[in-house]
Scaffold this motif. Structure first.
Motif, PDB file in Angstrom:
ATOM      1  N   ASP A 116       0.868  -1.188   0.000  1.00 22.67           N
ATOM      2  CA  ASP A 116       0.000   0.000   0.000  1.00 22.67           C
ATOM      3  C   ASP A 116       0.892   1.221   0.000  1.00 22.67           C
ATOM      4  N   ARG A 117       0.860   1.946  -1.086  1.00 20.89           N
ATOM      5  CA  ARG A 117       1.727   3.118  -1.202  1.00 20.89           C
ATOM      6  C   ARG A 117       1.366   4.184  -0.177  1.00 20.89           C
ATOM      7  N   GLU A 118       0.082   4.264   0.232  1.00 19.13           N
ATOM      8  CA  GLU A 118      -0.318   5.283   1.177  1.00 19.13           C
ATOM      9  C   GLU A 118       0.268   5.029   2.563  1.00 19.13           C
ATOM     10  N   GLN A 119       0.676   3.769   2.805  1.00 21.47           N
ATOM     11  CA  GLN A 119       1.341   3.459   4.076  1.00 21.47           C
ATOM     12  C   GLN A 119       2.863   3.567   3.949  1.00 21.47           C
ATOM     13  N   LYS A 120       3.453   3.081   2.838  1.00 18.14           N
ATOM     14  CA  LYS A 120       4.913   3.165   2.621  1.00 18.14           C
ATOM     15  C   LYS A 120       5.153   3.280   1.127  1.00 18.14           C
ATOM     16  N   THR A 121       5.885   4.303   0.772  1.00 16.76           N
ATOM     17  CA  THR A 121       6.056   4.606  -0.660  1.00 16.76           C
ATOM     18  C   THR A 121       7.235   3.872  -1.285  1.00 16.76           C
ATOM     19  N   PHE A 122       8.253   3.509  -0.491  1.00 12.44           N
ATOM     20  CA  PHE A 122       9.392   2.779  -1.079  1.00 12.44           C
ATOM     21  C   PHE A 122      10.100   2.006   0.024  1.00 12.44           C
ATOM     22  N   TYR A 123      10.928   1.016  -0.428  1.00 17.19           N
ATOM     23  CA  TYR A 123      11.693   0.157   0.477  1.00 17.19           C
ATOM     24  C   TYR A 123      13.147   0.220   0.052  1.00 17.19           C
ATOM     25  N   LYS A 147      10.411   0.929  -5.326  1.00 24.35           N
ATOM     26  CA  LYS A 147       9.424   1.981  -5.188  1.00 24.35           C
ATOM     27  C   LYS A 147       8.044   1.424  -5.467  1.00 24.35           C
ATOM     28  N   VAL A 148       7.069   1.757  -4.543  1.00 22.88           N
ATOM     29  CA  VAL A 148       5.696   1.276  -4.706  1.00 22.88           C
ATOM     30  C   VAL A 148       4.990   2.243  -5.641  1.00 22.88           C
ATOM     31  N   GLN A 149       4.558   1.698  -6.745  1.00 20.46           N
ATOM     32  CA  GLN A 149       3.911   2.514  -7.756  1.00 20.46           C
ATOM     33  C   GLN A 149       2.439   2.685  -7.405  1.00 20.46           C
ATOM     34  N   ASP A 150       1.966   3.976  -7.443  1.00 20.92           N
ATOM     35  CA  ASP A 150       0.613   4.332  -7.023  1.00 20.92           C
ATOM     36  C   ASP A 150      -0.396   3.908  -8.064  1.00 20.92           C
ATOM     37  N   ILE A 151      -1.546   3.526  -7.543  1.00 18.21           N
ATOM     38  CA  ILE A 151      -2.740   3.355  -8.358  1.00 18.21           C
ATOM     39  C   ILE A 151      -3.846   4.170  -7.700  1.00 18.21           C
ATOM     40  N   ASN A 152      -4.876   4.474  -8.390  1.00 17.75           N
ATOM     41  CA  ASN A 152      -5.965   5.306  -7.862  1.00 17.75           C
ATOM     42  C   ASN A 152      -6.873   4.455  -6.976  1.00 17.75           C
ATOM     43  N   ASP A 153      -6.412   4.294  -5.761  1.00 16.75           N
ATOM     44  CA  ASP A 153      -7.185   3.462  -4.834  1.00 16.75           C
ATOM     45  C   ASP A 153      -7.724   4.247  -3.640  1.00 16.75           C
TER      46      ASP A 153
END
Length: 805
Positions: A116-123, A147-153
């Motif tokens: 979930d990008r809204e919780q962690k954007t990258f590792y 990097k966590v790629q965003d989706i419209n969630d």
């Protein structure tokens, strides 16, 4: 083969992103072949080195992956890997081994959990390439990022709600109400997932919203608070810039329409009816009326006023600040007989008028108030209200002083009866005719005794005496000339023996109890009996005074020391009255300056100054008198205190004696304790009894004579007073327990004669025993009353002695 293609595509994609971002995520290292030495060894460089390096770039993983298989993230690869499985790939860092797993042989990395990008954007992770056999690092450890790629969630959310705004009614179109703002948790830097636009979902008929800023504005200009005072507007926020497929969120905005003074006051009725009794005092409230106003707050504050002239004169209108009502009160006394109905025009107008809405119409309203006056039975009224009457002081009893008139103001017009309040005329100097109201004198008047009289006249209905009116009446007694003038004082004058003719002796004035309106005018002349007087003259000064002057040269005290000069005084009338007064003139001796020294009978004038010797003698006499007075007062006080102390001592030392045979038990004569002690000195008797010879006790002391001084009932030489002591102790204890006895020590005896008395009686008068050895010679020392008794007993004793011989 498919897996290799997939890895290749990811590699190309990552490489392209790295070039776009101008990042240098690809890491290259130079190493020697396995077992050739450490990197950077000069020997290796000299012999020629082989360039080696990692082959990967930044990895991307799509969030919210919902597949059943692990999600392929990417591949790490060393260019020294020949595909024979001799190299082992490992990773460490955030999520290594849990979220992210790596294939040790191929270097493929997979995500095993939903991200979930809204919780962690990258590792951030670290990668190692080791020799499988020796576990030696073939490549330096390198750090890479997934990097966590965003989706419209995530849909837009209004975090500051609930929203409440306000706008004034009748505001123009486009008036800003308030601003709302929605927040989207998606990545604003990637795509349009976080681009939010706003729209009105409900309430678009009255309000609009700016799609970009979220500012809500009015859409119409006729918002009316009185029609609808609040609106519920639903605002929607949509991401993806409002494109199809975007997520949305909404909130409800409460918009309150505030009031403006756009409504005038209006009376619900055009006419109001009130009634009030005619006797209502000024200030009595008649009733209340209120104009309605659709506005609220201070826009409903009103003022009321009376518009017609009649109403302004008779009534007053005030505003109740709490209820905004018009309070109508009486301003002048009402009279049913004069006017039964009053019509009042009351106007209401707003206190605060908004000039923007003046064109809407007049902001005031009027109504008619009819006030009916109710008739009541009123007491009579005095007419006219004049309260002053006058009468001559010589008026005969029964003369008319004046007439008072009172009428019944009611329509019935009942007859009126009159009376005088006797509390204001206790002496009954005046009377009044009960029917006509004529006031007459009841006694002879005397202006000099009382020049004014204040009485109260009562007027009442003949058939209802409770209806009473009162009128204060002032009666002035007019003066007549009935008192003759008199000399102001009993004048006495002095004339020197050496007086010269024409010398002023005395100025005379007079008094007159009368007070004529034109003022006093007195005339002076010598009385007829003084016409032959050649010693003095009288001059009328024409200012109500006269002067007495000498008419001859010198006077002789030896021939005549007093002259009596009769003076006649006449007033101006009418009628003219006169009286004769006498001026006493004494002939006195005077010094060279004309100061009177002495007259024949008494000194008429004492010199204003005294000689020093006379003054000292006078002061000495006064001082002696003061000392004598103080001495007398001191002696009296000393004598009084001495008597008081003796009386107090006697009161505490008195013994009431009852053993006197003369008066019996009724005789309560008190004796002085000092006398009792001198007669009954028991201590000295005991000393005499036990002392032995007559020489003891000092010179001049004879115990035998002291024994003879005792009463004859003391027979035993050994006196025992224990019985008396016990008896007195009992009496003292009884007195201590009795609260009514005096608060000091005292004792009283009650004719107690002791116990086992050897003789039947204390008296020796009836003792005929021949064997008596008593010597009654001591009775001679008790005074004249006992000398004859002592002689009688002494003679009897001599006869007994002769018989025995």
């Amino acid at each position: 083969m498919a897996k290799d293609l997939q890895g290749f595509s990811w590699t190309m994609l990552l490489l392209f992103c790295a070039i776009q971002e101008l990042g240098s995520w690809a890491m290259h290292t130079e190493v020697e072949g396995p077992g050739l030495g450490e990197p950077g060894d000069p020997a290796l460089l000299a012999s020629g080195r082989v360039k080696r390096g990692w082959v990967w770039n930044q990895f991307f993983v799509v969030e919210e992956y919902t597949g059943t298989e692990p999600l392929y993230v990417g591949k790490i690869h060393s260019d020294s890997d020949e595909g024979d499985g001799s190299i082992k790939y490992t990773i460490s860092g955030e999520g290594a081994g849990t979220i992210f797993l790596i294939d040790e042989i191929t270097g493929d990395i997979h995500a095993t959990e939903r991200l979930d990008r809204e919780q962690k954007t990258f590792y951030t992770l670290r990668a190692q390439a080791r020799d499988r056999q020796t576990d030696q690092l073939l490549e330096p450890e390198s750090e890479f990022i997934i990097k966590v790629q965003d989706i419209n969630d995530s849909e837009p959310r209004f975090l500051e709600g609930p929203y409440i705004g306000s706008v004034a009614e009748l505001s123009p179109i486009g008036t800003s109400v308030m601003q709302v703002m929605a927040s989207d948790a998606d990545d604003p830097t990637y795509g349009s997932s976080a681009r939010v636009v706003y729209s009105v979902l409900e309430g678009e008929q009255h309000f609009t919203v700016d799609s970009k800023t979220g500012v809500i504005r009015t859409a119409v200009a006729d918002l009316d608070r009185e029609t609808q005072d609040r609106y519920e507007v639903v605002i929607r926020a949509t991401d993806m810039a409002g494109q199809l497929g975007g997520l949305s969120g909404s909130t409800t905005v409460t918009i309150v329409v505030t009031d403006v003074n756009d409504n005038p006051p209006r009376f619900p009725q055009k006419m109001y009816q009130f009634s009030i009794v005619e006797t209502a005092p000024v200030g009595t409230a008649i009733g209340r009326v209120k104009a309605e106003d659709s506005d609220v707050g201070e826009n409903t504050d009103m003022t009321y006023q009376v518009k017609d002239e009649e109403g302004v004169e008779m009534f007053k209108v005030t505003t109740d600040s709490n209820t905004q009502e018009a309070v109508i009160t009486v301003q002048k006394p009402l009279d049913y007989e004069s006017k039964k109905v009053h019509t009042v025009v009351v106007e209401a107008l707003n206190k605060f008028v908004d000039p923007r809405f003046v064109d809407l119409g007049t902001f005031r309203d009027q109504t008619i108030v009819r006030v009916s006056v109710l008739d009541v039975d009123e007491p009579p009224e005095f007419r006219p209200p004049s309260n002053l009457m006058e009468v001559q002081e010589d008026a005969h009893v029964g003369s008319i002083v004046g007439v008072v008139t009172a009428l019944d103001p009611d329509t019935a017009n009942h007859p009126v009866r009159y009376a005088i309040d006797r509390s204001t005329d206790a002496e009954r100097i005046f009377d009044i005719d009960a029917k006509t109201g004529a006031i007459v004198t009841g006694k002879v008047l005397d202006r000099e005794t009382a020049g004014w009289h204040n009485i109260t006249v009562l007027a009442m209905e003949a058939d209802n005496h409770s209806q009473v009116s009162r009128a204060s009446l002032r009666i002035r007694i007019l003066d007549v000339n009935d008192n003759p003038p008199e000399l102001a004082t009993p004048y006495e004058a002095a004339v020197c023996e050496d007086a010269k003719p024409g010398q002023l002796i005395q100025t005379i004035s007079v008094v007159d109890r009368d007070e004529p309106q034109s003022g006093h005018r007195f005339y002076f002349t010598l009385a007829p009996e003084a016409t032959n007087n050649h010693h003095f003259s009288l001059l009328d000064i024409q200012d109500n005074t006269a002067a007495v002057h000498t008419q001859r040269v010198g006077f002789n005290r030896q021939e005549q020391d007093v002259y009596l000069l009769p003076i006649l005084v006449v007033d101006s009338g009418p009628p003219a009255l006169s009286s004769t007064g006498t001026l006493t003139i004494r002939v006195c001796g005077c010094d060279s300056s004309g100061a009177i020294q002495s007259c024949n009978s008494t000194a008429y004038v004492v010199s204003a100054t005294l000689s020093p010797g006379a003054l000292i003698a006078l002061l000495v006499c006064i001082l002696i008198l003061v000392v004598l007075v103080l001495l007398i007062l001191t002696l009296k006080r000393h004598h009084k205190s001495h008597l008081t102390s003796e009386d107090d001592e006697d009161m505490r030392d008195n013994v009431i004696k009852y053993n006197d045979e003369g008066g019996g038990e009724q005789d309560t004569e008190a004796y002085d304790m000092s006398a009792l002690r001198s007669l009954y000195d028991f201590s000295e008797i005991k000393a005499g009894d036990g002392g032995g010879g007559p020489g003891e006790g000092g010179p001049g002391r004879n115990p035998a004579s002291e024994l003879h001084a005792l009463p004859q009932w003391v027979q035993s030489p050994d006196l025992d007073f224990s019985v008396f002591r016990d008896y007195i102790c009992r009496k003292v204890e009884q007195a201590d327990e009795d609260l009514s006895v005096p608060p000091y020590d005292s004792f009283q005896t009650y004719a107690f004669e002791g116990s086992d008395s050897p003789v039947p009686s204390l008296s020796s008068i009836n003792t005929w025993s021949s064997g008596s050895e008593q010597d009654f010679s001591y009775l001679g020392g008790w005074g004249p009353r006992f000398r004859q008794l002592a002689a009688l007993y002494a003679g009897r004793r001599g006869e007994e002695d002769s018989e025995e011989s």
